[in-house]
Design a protein around this motif. Structure first.
Motif, mmCIF file in Angstrom:
data_model
loop_
_atom_site.group_PDB
_atom_site.id
_atom_site.type_symbol
_atom_site.label_atom_id
_atom_site.label_comp_id
_atom_site.label_asym_id
_atom_site.label_seq_id
_atom_site.Cartn_x
_atom_site.Cartn_y
_atom_site.Cartn_z
ATOM 1 N N UNK A 239 0.826 -1.211 0.000
ATOM 2 C CA UNK A 239 0.000 0.000 0.000
ATOM 3 C C UNK A 239 0.859 1.258 0.000
ATOM 4 N N UNK A 240 1.954 1.231 0.738
ATOM 5 C CA UNK A 240 2.868 2.380 0.747
ATOM 6 C C UNK A 240 3.485 2.582 -0.641
ATOM 7 N N UNK A 241 3.908 1.483 -1.261
ATOM 8 C CA UNK A 241 4.491 1.581 -2.598
ATOM 9 C C UNK A 241 3.452 2.044 -3.616
ATOM 10 N N UNK A 242 2.222 1.583 -3.466
ATOM 11 C CA UNK A 242 1.162 2.016 -4.386
ATOM 12 C C UNK A 242 1.005 3.536 -4.355
ATOM 13 N N UNK A 243 1.003 4.118 -3.174
ATOM 14 C CA UNK A 243 0.862 5.568 -3.049
ATOM 15 C C UNK A 243 1.984 6.296 -3.795
ATOM 16 N N UNK A 244 3.210 5.828 -3.633
ATOM 17 C CA UNK A 244 4.348 6.477 -4.283
ATOM 18 C C UNK A 244 4.315 6.286 -5.796
ATOM 19 N N UNK A 245 3.977 5.101 -6.240
ATOM 20 C CA UNK A 245 3.917 4.836 -7.677
ATOM 21 C C UNK A 245 2.802 5.645 -8.340
ATOM 22 N N UNK A 246 1.679 5.770 -7.666
ATOM 23 C CA UNK A 246 0.582 6.562 -8.225
ATOM 24 C C UNK A 246 0.961 8.033 -8.311
ATOM 25 N N UNK A 247 1.707 8.526 -7.341
ATOM 26 C CA UNK A 247 2.177 9.908 -7.404
ATOM 27 C C UNK A 247 3.087 10.128 -8.613
#
Length: 302
Positions: A138-146
């Motif tokens: 979930x943390x990686x998803x936030x960064x990748x989406x940014x």
């Protein structure tokens, strides 16, 4: 001293002289401006901000954006992954332990048959691998989406169990992922420390054919290992990969059945006290997410 109302003659002559000088300056200035505007005498005035029509001017500071640890080079800012699809597969499922019979079902992985899924491991004090993988994912998803990527999960704690390993691979295939990552943590003996990345072997059997993804998956794994090490400070595994942090396997359905570049990341050993101290630390997990994001970004941009 005169006390009359008529100004002295010298003052009138001075005023007239000044008017003549001002008029002359105006004429000369107008003529110079017309010459400067003519086609052969210097071209257009400069554009505001000093940026030419060919884009060679200096950009304002910070315009390119970028990841915090990497500076602000071109392509590293928000939107640098626009149009890219990343599939993240959080290993296991927090509810698997309640569905032993379902996850024990055998599925075809091409060169053999294996369990649909497993419960995963945990730290000695009970922090489950399935909880760890979801948090980091979930943390990686936030960064990748940014960064502009479209991120697809195989599960988000929203399934009663699984999905099975063959279905996890199928999700990445259907999404036509540019990169796919399965997140895990190991359950080896204490003293075995560090992370490692599992790469797909060449497998062509039954529904499995990894011929087209072996090379790009290795590149993905190498970029991921480099950035994960740099950002988290974790060492490459001291018990798998001969110090490279890379391992090639042919017995994992999630890799065998993938048709897109895919690797597994074992972020550390949950059974080692020192590794476990990192894996249970939320600040370290944020670093892990950054390392994952930068590794995937490096792969997709080069």
């Amino acid at each position: 001293m005169s006390n009359g109302s008529t100004p002295p003659a010298p003052r009138r002559r001075l005023r007239g002289t000044l008017l003549v000088v001002v008029a002359a300056v105006a004429v000369v200035g107008l003529g110079g401006w017309l010459v400067w505007r003519s086609p052969g005498a210097g071209g257009e005035p400069p554009r505001a901000g000093g940026i030419s029509g060919h884009g060679t001017g200096h950009r304002p500071a910070g315009e390119d954006g970028g990841h915090g640890s990497r500076g602000s080079g071109p392509g590293k800012g928000q939107g640098s992954l626009r149009g890219k699809v990343v599939v993240i597969d959080p290993g296991h499922n927090p509810h698997n332990r309640d569905h032993g019979r379902e996850i024990a079902r055998q599925v075809d992985i091409g060169n053999s048959r294996k369990e649909c899924d497993t419960t995963g491991t945990s730290t000695d004090d009970g922090y489950a691998e399935a909880s760890f993988t979801l948090d980091v994912a979930r943390r990686a998803r936030t960064l990748l989406q940014k960064a502009g990527a479209k991120v697809v999960f195989t599960q988000d704690g929203d399934r009663s169990y699984g999905p099975c390993v063959d279905k996890r691979a199928a999700i990445g295939n259907r999404a036509h992922a540019d990169a796919a990552l399965s997140l895990h943590a190991d359950g080896s003996a204490a003293g075995n420390r560090g992370f490692h990345v599992i790469l797909p072997a060449r497998v062509t059997a039954g529904p499995a054919d990894t011929a087209a993804i072996v090379k790009p998956s290795r590149r993905l794994g190498e970029r991921l290992a480099d950035r994960f090490h740099a950002i988290t400070g974790s060492a490459r595994s001291n018990y798998i990969g001969d110090g490279t942090g890379l391992d090639v396997r042919s017995d994992l359905g999630g890799l065998n059945l993938s048709t897109v570049p895919k690797v597994f990341l074992e972020c550390g050993n949950m059974r080692d006290p020192k590794d476990a101290a990192q894996l249970t630390d939320a600040r370290w997990r944020q670093k892990a997410a950054r390392g994952i994001t930068e590794g995937i970004t490096d792969f997709l941009e080069h």
